[in-house]
Design a protein around this motif. Structure first.
Motif, PDB file in Angstrom:
ATOM      1  N   PHE A  55       0.812  -1.219   0.000  1.00 34.40           N
ATOM      2  CA  PHE A  55       0.000   0.000   0.000  1.00 34.40           C
ATOM      3  C   PHE A  55       0.847   1.271   0.000  1.00 34.40           C
ATOM      4  N   ALA A  56       2.004   1.225   0.654  1.00 38.04           N
ATOM      5  CA  ALA A  56       2.874   2.405   0.674  1.00 38.04           C
ATOM      6  C   ALA A  56       3.357   2.741  -0.740  1.00 38.04           C
ATOM      7  N   THR A  57       3.747   1.720  -1.491  1.00 33.52           N
ATOM      8  CA  THR A  57       4.173   1.948  -2.874  1.00 33.52           C
ATOM      9  C   THR A  57       2.995   2.393  -3.731  1.00 33.52           C
ATOM     10  N   ALA A  58       1.831   1.818  -3.475  1.00 33.71           N
ATOM     11  CA  ALA A  58       0.627   2.229  -4.209  1.00 33.71           C
ATOM     12  C   ALA A  58       0.371   3.719  -4.003  1.00 33.71           C
TER      13      ALA A  58
ATOM     14  N   LEU B 162      -3.649   1.167   5.222  1.00 35.07           N
ATOM     15  CA  LEU B 162      -2.546   1.366   6.175  1.00 35.07           C
ATOM     16  C   LEU B 162      -3.043   1.976   7.493  1.00 35.07           C
ATOM     17  N   GLN B 163      -4.355   2.066   7.634  1.00 35.38           N
ATOM     18  CA  GLN B 163      -5.012   2.650   8.808  1.00 35.38           C
ATOM     19  C   GLN B 163      -4.629   4.115   9.014  1.00 35.38           C
ATOM     20  N   ASN B 164      -4.299   4.782   7.927  1.00 38.56           N
ATOM     21  CA  ASN B 164      -4.052   6.227   7.950  1.00 38.56           C
ATOM     22  C   ASN B 164      -5.360   6.881   7.505  1.00 38.56           C
ATOM     23  N   TYR B 165      -6.294   6.948   8.454  1.00 35.30           N
ATOM     24  CA  TYR B 165      -7.647   7.369   8.102  1.00 35.30           C
ATOM     25  C   TYR B 165      -7.772   8.879   7.910  1.00 35.30           C
ATOM     26  N   ILE B 166      -6.847   9.647   8.453  1.00 34.70           N
ATOM     27  CA  ILE B 166      -6.901  11.100   8.249  1.00 34.70           C
ATOM     28  C   ILE B 166      -6.644  11.425   6.781  1.00 34.70           C
ATOM     29  N   ASP B 167      -5.588  10.838   6.218  1.00 37.28           N
ATOM     30  CA  ASP B 167      -5.310  11.076   4.799  1.00 37.28           C
ATOM     31  C   ASP B 167      -6.339  10.378   3.909  1.00 37.28           C
ATOM     32  N   ALA B 168      -6.835   9.224   4.358  1.00 41.46           N
ATOM     33  CA  ALA B 168      -7.898   8.540   3.606  1.00 41.46           C
ATOM     34  C   ALA B 168      -9.132   9.434   3.524  1.00 41.46           C
TER      35      ALA B 168
END
Length: 200
Positions: free
Chosen positions: A18-21, A49-55
């Motif tokens: 997901f980081a590369t995506a 990646l459970q980075n819901y703020i940026d999501a």
């Protein structure tokens, strides 16, 4: 060039990287900043990646770019859910279902968000009841009932709160609803008896 970066992002996402995506989707967005699908895809990668703020930021941008695309609201609902903003998640999933009423991921997301929001309201109601603030307990139990109207425990709890305020008419109505929803649950009959006794 944006299509190439998008394809690389999709491949990385599919392989679980997901980081590369995110890197590839970001590159594609730089080249095509009004492409709603790219923002949606990056939102999904952030959420994975459970980075819901940026999501959430990307989901909001997706909806702004393409307000009549149901998948944008699915991304928005997922981000809000990940941030434990269940009422907002309910709203987002409902918006998506207005566009696409038969969308199963939206229906499933809505059910999960409603349950989580109702559980939160129920916990607040129980806390208010325990502290003797029965009016606030009723408000929270009512909120939970609006979200999950088939939960017999919520009607039982609200019946007890009404009875504590000597509002036996509403206590009886909720006790009757409890028994109707769960006829073999003894506590429902206890609530029913207490309400009848209060009215006698």
């Amino acid at each position: 060039m944006a299509d190439e970066a998008r394809a690389k992002g999709n491949a990385a996402f599919s392989s679980g990287d997901f980081a590369t995506a995110i890197l590839h989707f970001s590159e594609a967005i730089d080249l095509s900043p009004t492409n709603h699908v790219l923002c949606s895809n990056r939102s999904a990668a952030y959420a994975s990646l459970q980075n819901y703020i940026d999501a959430l930021a990307d989901a909001k941008k997706t909806v702004k770019l393409k307000p009549h695309w149901s998948k944008g609201y699915s991304r928005l609902g997922a981000a809000y859910y990940g941030l434990s903003q269940y009422d907002n998640a309910v709203w987002a999933y409902k918006q998506g279902l207005e566009i696409d009423p038969n969308n199963e991921p939206l229906k499933s997301g809505l059910a999960d968000a409603q349950k989580a929001a109702a559980d939160g309201a129920k916990a607040k109601g129980n806390a208010a009841f325990s502290s003797g603030d029965f009016a606030t307990a009723i408000r929270h139990f009512s909120e939970a009932i609006n979200l999950t109207p088939s939960d017999h425990v919520l009607y039982s709890n609200r019946s007890a709160a009404y009875a504590s305020l000597r509002n036996y008419i509403d206590a009886l109505a909720d006790a009757e609803k409890t028994v109707k929803l769960k006829p073999h649950w003894s506590k429902g009959y206890s609530r029913l008896g207490a309400a009848h006794y209060g009215l006698s």
